[in-house]
Design an enzyme around this catalytic site. Structure first.
Site, mmCIF file in Angstrom:
data_model
loop_
_atom_site.group_PDB
_atom_site.id
_atom_site.type_symbol
_atom_site.label_atom_id
_atom_site.label_comp_id
_atom_site.label_asym_id
_atom_site.label_seq_id
_atom_site.Cartn_x
_atom_site.Cartn_y
_atom_site.Cartn_z
ATOM 1 N N LYS A 20 0.840 -1.210 0.000
ATOM 2 C CA LYS A 20 0.000 0.000 0.000
ATOM 3 C C LYS A 20 0.873 1.259 0.000
ATOM 4 O O LYS A 20 0.650 2.177 -0.775
ATOM 5 C CB LYS A 20 -0.936 0.001 1.228
ATOM 6 C CG LYS A 20 -1.869 -1.221 1.268
ATOM 7 C CD LYS A 20 -2.826 -1.188 2.451
ATOM 8 C CE LYS A 20 -2.151 -1.293 3.800
ATOM 9 N NZ LYS A 20 -1.473 -2.582 4.067
ATOM 10 N N ARG A 95 -10.154 -0.121 8.576
ATOM 11 C CA ARG A 95 -9.650 -1.475 8.813
ATOM 12 C C ARG A 95 -10.681 -2.345 9.497
ATOM 13 O O ARG A 95 -10.406 -3.499 9.783
ATOM 14 C CB ARG A 95 -8.441 -1.386 9.740
ATOM 15 C CG ARG A 95 -7.115 -1.491 9.033
ATOM 16 C CD ARG A 95 -6.063 -1.295 10.106
ATOM 17 N NE ARG A 95 -4.857 -1.979 9.821
ATOM 18 C CZ ARG A 95 -3.811 -1.426 9.231
ATOM 19 N NH1 ARG A 95 -3.861 -0.193 8.825
ATOM 20 N NH2 ARG A 95 -2.711 -2.124 9.059
ATOM 21 N N ARG A 134 11.627 -5.484 4.780
ATOM 22 C CA ARG A 134 11.331 -4.055 4.600
ATOM 23 C C ARG A 134 12.287 -3.176 5.413
ATOM 24 O O ARG A 134 12.571 -3.441 6.574
ATOM 25 C CB ARG A 134 9.909 -3.730 5.031
ATOM 26 C CG ARG A 134 9.670 -2.207 5.034
ATOM 27 C CD ARG A 134 8.245 -1.825 5.115
ATOM 28 N NE ARG A 134 7.563 -2.424 6.245
ATOM 29 C CZ ARG A 134 6.246 -2.404 6.392
ATOM 30 N NH1 ARG A 134 5.503 -1.827 5.483
ATOM 31 N NH2 ARG A 134 5.693 -2.959 7.442
ATOM 32 N N ARG A 167 11.028 -1.418 10.970
ATOM 33 C CA ARG A 167 9.907 -1.087 11.838
ATOM 34 C C ARG A 167 9.811 -2.064 13.002
ATOM 35 O O ARG A 167 10.035 -3.261 12.841
ATOM 36 C CB ARG A 167 8.599 -1.124 11.034
ATOM 37 C CG ARG A 167 8.059 0.253 10.755
ATOM 38 C CD ARG A 167 6.957 0.252 9.766
ATOM 39 N NE ARG A 167 5.787 -0.534 10.137
ATOM 40 C CZ ARG A 167 4.687 -0.585 9.411
ATOM 41 N NH1 ARG A 167 4.625 0.116 8.276
ATOM 42 N NH2 ARG A 167 3.654 -1.309 9.774
ATOM 43 N N ARG A 178 -0.428 -9.635 12.916
ATOM 44 C CA ARG A 178 -1.012 -8.615 12.022
ATOM 45 C C ARG A 178 -1.768 -9.275 10.865
ATOM 46 O O ARG A 178 -2.829 -8.809 10.464
ATOM 47 C CB ARG A 178 0.088 -7.700 11.469
ATOM 48 C CG ARG A 178 0.586 -6.696 12.520
ATOM 49 C CD ARG A 178 1.931 -6.107 12.156
ATOM 50 N NE ARG A 178 1.942 -5.375 10.921
ATOM 51 C CZ ARG A 178 3.033 -5.114 10.207
ATOM 52 N NH1 ARG A 178 4.208 -5.550 10.619
ATOM 53 N NH2 ARG A 178 2.958 -4.431 9.094
#
Ligand code: AP5
Length: 222
Positions: A20, A95, A134, A167, A178
């Site tokens: 996203k 969400r 990431r 992160r 998640r």
């Protein structure tokens, strides 16, 4: 490609790691929409040590969702800012079904509605690999991936020379949670927006970001 203005009230929907944020960078450049990422706003509140940030941190660390009333309040304020009145790109919101209902009510109050929901669809095993790799620049926020899109020099941003960081919620246990939370609480939005005739899917599995963007751009150009 730069696209001429038309009211686009866009939601990017997809599991953690679906891309996203990666697609948002491209959409902002072409469509000139303000990028409103609830994850980024919540991380900024955590970094600034605000009361809301301290509250949100407890949920984010475990991969749970921050309570609806907190996030809805943040989005309500942000959507009232002048740059969001002619269109917006929401990333990570809504969400839950109650968040979607509240968003509809907020927009209806101003004679507006969601115009496009772009679902970025990526198989679960690929999501885990992407999140593990990431990195983002502490200076300018540019996203990288050590496997799929590494920087020229390890740990250093190609654009601004800033340090690349990982992160806190990209560790294996939190990622698993998640993804489960997405299936349980967020995936029902696919039905919600399909029923309203505004959802279209871009397939992201095994595709380069620019290949995914070609699909996203076509959807948003309609
Ligand atoms: P948030 O920040 O929104 O995180 P997320 O939804 O988990 O999504 P991510 O940012 O992890 O992934 P992404 O889809 O943006 O992927 P990206 O482009 O970075 O939320 C964090 C937390 O905040 C939540 O867990 C929750 O606690 C809280 N929160 C936020 N909003 C909330 C809300 N509305 N209600 C309640 N709580 C809320 O890409 C991932 C990686 O893959 C990158 O390394 C990238 O380079 C790479 N990549 C991207 N595209 C490709 C591709 N096509 N091929 C290969 N690699 C790719």
């Amino acid at each position: 490609m730069k696209v001429t203005p038309a009211q686009r009230n866009v939601i990017l929907l997809g599991a953690p790691g679906a891309g996203k944020g990666t697609q948002a960078e491209r959409i902002v450049a072409d469509f000139g929409l303000p990028h409103i990422s609830t994850g980024e706003m919540l991380r900024a509140a955590v970094a600034n040590g605000t009361e809301m940030g301290r509250e949100a941190q407890k949920y984010m660390e475990s991969g749970a969702l921050v309570p609806d009333e907190v996030v809805i309040g943040v989005v309500r304020e942000r959507l009232a800012e002048p740059d969001a009145l002619a269109g917006f790109l929401l990333d990570g919101f809504p969400r839950t079904i109650p968040q979607a209902e509240q968003l509809d009510a907020m927009l209806a109050g101003a004679g507006r509605a969601v115009t496009h929901v772009v679902l970025i669809d990526v198989p679960a095993d690929e999501l885990v690999q992407r999140l593990a790799g990431r990195r983002s620049c502490a200076g300018c926020g540019k996203l990288y991936n050590v496997t799929f899109d590494p920087p020229k020099t390890e740990g250093v941003c190609d654009v601004c020379g800033g340090q690349l960081t990982q992160r806190a919620d990209d560790n294996e246990e939190t990622v698993r949670n998640r993804l489960a939370v997405y299936e349980e609480q967020t995936a029902p939005l696919i039905g919600y927006y399909t029923e309203r005739g505004v959802l279209e899917s871009a397939f992201g599995g095994g595709k380069l970001p620019d290949e995914v963007y070609a699909q996203v751009e076509r959807i948003l150009s309609d």
